[in-house]
Design an enzyme around this catalytic site. Structure first.
Site, PDB file in Angstrom:
ATOM      1  CB  THR A 182      40.682  37.398  40.223  1.00  0.00           C
ATOM      2  OG1 THR A 182      40.885  37.833  38.879  1.00  0.00           O
ATOM      3  CG2 THR A 182      41.986  36.928  40.801  1.00  0.00           C
ATOM      4  CB  VAL A 183      38.179  37.647  44.687  1.00  0.00           C
ATOM      5  CG1 VAL A 183      38.031  37.289  46.162  1.00  0.00           C
ATOM      6  CG2 VAL A 183      39.293  38.678  44.521  1.00  0.00           C
ATOM      7  CE  LYS A 202      39.771  46.813  46.329  1.00  0.00           C
ATOM      8  NZ  LYS A 202      40.585  45.667  46.025  1.00  0.00           N
ATOM      9  CD  GLU A 246      40.521  40.330  58.139  1.00  0.00           C
ATOM     10  OE1 GLU A 246      40.047  40.313  59.269  1.00  0.00           O
ATOM     11  OE2 GLU A 246      41.438  41.116  57.810  1.00  0.00           O
ATOM     12  CB  VAL A 296      42.050  46.596  54.501  1.00  0.00           C
ATOM     13  CG1 VAL A 296      43.376  47.310  54.726  1.00  0.00           C
ATOM     14  CG2 VAL A 296      40.906  47.595  54.433  1.00  0.00           C
ATOM     15  CD  GLU A 347      40.858  46.819  42.576  1.00  0.00           C
ATOM     16  OE1 GLU A 347      39.628  46.815  42.576  1.00  0.00           O
ATOM     17  OE2 GLU A 347      41.537  46.024  43.249  1.00  0.00           O
ATOM     18  CG  ASP A 389      42.954  49.271  45.982  1.00  0.00           C
ATOM     19  OD1 ASP A 389      41.868  48.687  45.913  1.00  0.00           O
ATOM     20  OD2 ASP A 389      43.942  48.806  46.588  1.00  0.00           O
ATOM     21  CE  LYS A 433      42.974  47.443  49.190  1.00  0.00           C
ATOM     22  NZ  LYS A 433      44.048  46.969  48.305  1.00  0.00           N
TER      23      LYS A 433
HETATM   24  N1  HSE Z   1      44.134  45.815  43.266  1.00  0.00           N
HETATM   25  C1  HSE Z   1      44.268  45.553  44.670  1.00  0.00           C
HETATM   26  C2  HSE Z   1      45.742  45.614  45.013  1.00  0.00           C
HETATM   27  C3  HSE Z   1      43.684  44.214  44.968  1.00  0.00           C
HETATM   28  O1  HSE Z   1      46.568  45.565  44.097  1.00  0.00           O
HETATM   29  O2  HSE Z   1      46.087  45.720  46.180  1.00  0.00           O
HETATM   30  C4  HSE Z   1      43.613  43.890  46.435  1.00  0.00           C
HETATM   31  O3  HSE Z   1      42.775  44.768  47.132  1.00  0.00           O
END
Ligand code: HSE
Length: 404
Positions: free
Chosen positions: A11-12, A100, A124, A127, A185, A196, A200
């Site tokens: 995705t990213v 992260k 960057e 988080v 995720e 997650d 962060k």
């Molecule tokens: N799974 C994470 C969220 C992705 O939903 O925030 C972004 O870090």
């Protein structure tokens, strides 16, 4: 010309490729030279996708190519990302990551290598998705003693809670849609169980203290037990349930935790809905400041990653990040004083005496359509005091913390 390699075409990764193509002129101008993606590394093939012409399956091609000055790591997870990132830095290539898990686990080591090599390890997008927060923490909020950070740091769970509240969706339906939208995720337990958000807040706390926060030492509770019934109680009280990650100075120490909190309308995070994240920061001279934006999703996250690429290309020397490889001793959350919402089996009238005997002053909550149980809200008390009293409560179903 700056040549870049992207590790991971999920995705990213596909977002990073797209953002550089879409905004090529802007990226080039801001970087001070042309930025080109020379390689994309992935185990998979993508027949028909334009990425095919730069796709490689062997990391060594990237590592051994002296033309590559910046590596983008968007694979997620600690391994093999850590091995790849460390070798890239050792080879004198700057690294930009959204990972992260990697930053929380190996941040100080990777920052130290980048410093030694006079290059950059930038994170960057690790988080708050597309929200600028790491650079502001590292370069704008440096005149203040940070008193607290409270944030909605997970887009998936915020989206889920919003849909459960506004549309009456079930938990599973909300999670499935968040996955389809590319927010969650690979293992969505990291989102719904709070890990997650925990990583962060550990990263943010490490940045403002300059010491390493071991995320495993942060009390972490996710939203997997939040039900439609809890949301009915919250609505009846005019509150919203949000997954909040915070770290606060209490006396001479710092307390950090992640848990669902019931927020009232006046709270700065009350109106942060859907996939949006927000980070409320309070400095001793600055006062409060808030960062808000898309917390997950392909293009917002990719935008933050590409901003790091621009920074790495234009800077050409190490940007100091103070994050020592020395653990910060967190204080126990037992000292935090707040109110608590509790659900109990039975009828309020019959159980009133027991509740008053245990908790003193309380306010009963009884939404329509909920039978054989009721709720109540305690007065202000410390977490440890509440825990002792809660143990004595017969018929307890669950409790949720209130934030003032
Ligand atoms: N799974 C994470 C969220 C992705 O939903 O925030 C972004 O870090």
């Amino acid at each position: 010309m700056a040549k870049v390699a992207v590790l991971g075409y999920g995705t990213v990764g596909s977002g990073v490729y797209e953002v550089i193509k879409t905004n090529q002129d802007i990226v080039n101008k801001n970087a001070g030279e042309e930025v080109e993606v020379k390689y994309v590394l992935d185990l998979r093939d993508f027949p028909g996708d334009p990425v095919e012409k730069v796709l490689v399956h062997d990391f060594d091609i990237i590592l051994n190519d002296p033309e590559i000055s910046v590596v983008v790591e968007v694979m997620g997870g600690v391994e093999p990302a850590y091995t790849f990132v460390k070798s890239a830095l050792m080879a004198g290539k700057s690294v930009c990551t959204s990972n992260k898990a990697l930053v929380a686990a190996k941040g100080p080591e990777l920052i130290a290598i980048a410093k030694e090599k006079n290059i950059n390890f930038l994170f960057e997008a690790s988080v708050g998705g597309g929200i600028p927060i790491i650079r502001p923490m590292n370069s704008c909020l440096t005149a203040d003693k940070i008193l607290q950070i409270s944030g909605i740091l997970n887009g998936t769970t915020n989206y889920m809670l919003t849909k459960m509240e506004d549309e009456g969706w079930e938990f599973d339906e909300a999670l499935k849609t968040a996955q389809e939208l590319g927010y969650a995720e690979r293992n969505p337990e990291a989102d719904v169980d709070g890990w997650d958000a925990c990583r962060k807040i550990a990263i943010l706390t490490s940045l403002y203290t300059g010491l390493n926060v071991d995320y495993e030492k942060i009390y972490t509770e996710g939203i997997s037990k939040i039900s439609a019934t809890d949301i009915k109680y919250a609505k009846k009280m005019g509150l919203k349930i949000k997954l909040i990650a915070y770290s606060k100075r209490i006396g001479d120490g710092i307390v950090s935790a992640v848990s669902p909190l019931m927020l009232n309308k006046a709270h700065p995070l009350y109106n942060v809905s859907d996939v949006f994240n927000a980070i409320y920061v309070e400095g001793n001279v600055l006062g409060p400041v808030m960062f808000y934006g898309s917390g997950a999703g392909k293009l917002p996250t990719a935008s933050a990653v590409v901003s790091d690429v621009v920074e790495a290309v234009k800077t050409k020397k190490n940007i100091e990040v103070v994050w020592e490889d020395k653990d910060l001793e967190l204080k126990d959350k037992g000292e935090i004083v707040r109110r608590f919402f509790v659900r109990v089996s039975g009828e309020a009238a019959a159980e009133e005496k027991m509740i008053k005997d245990i908790f003193g002053k309380t306010e009963v909550v009884k939404p329509e359509g909920i039978n054989n149980e009721f709720g109540f809200v305690t007065d202000q008390m410390s977490e440890s005091d509440f825990a002792q009293r809660y143990k004595k409560l017969e018929g307890a179903i669950r409790f949720i913390r209130l934030e003032q």
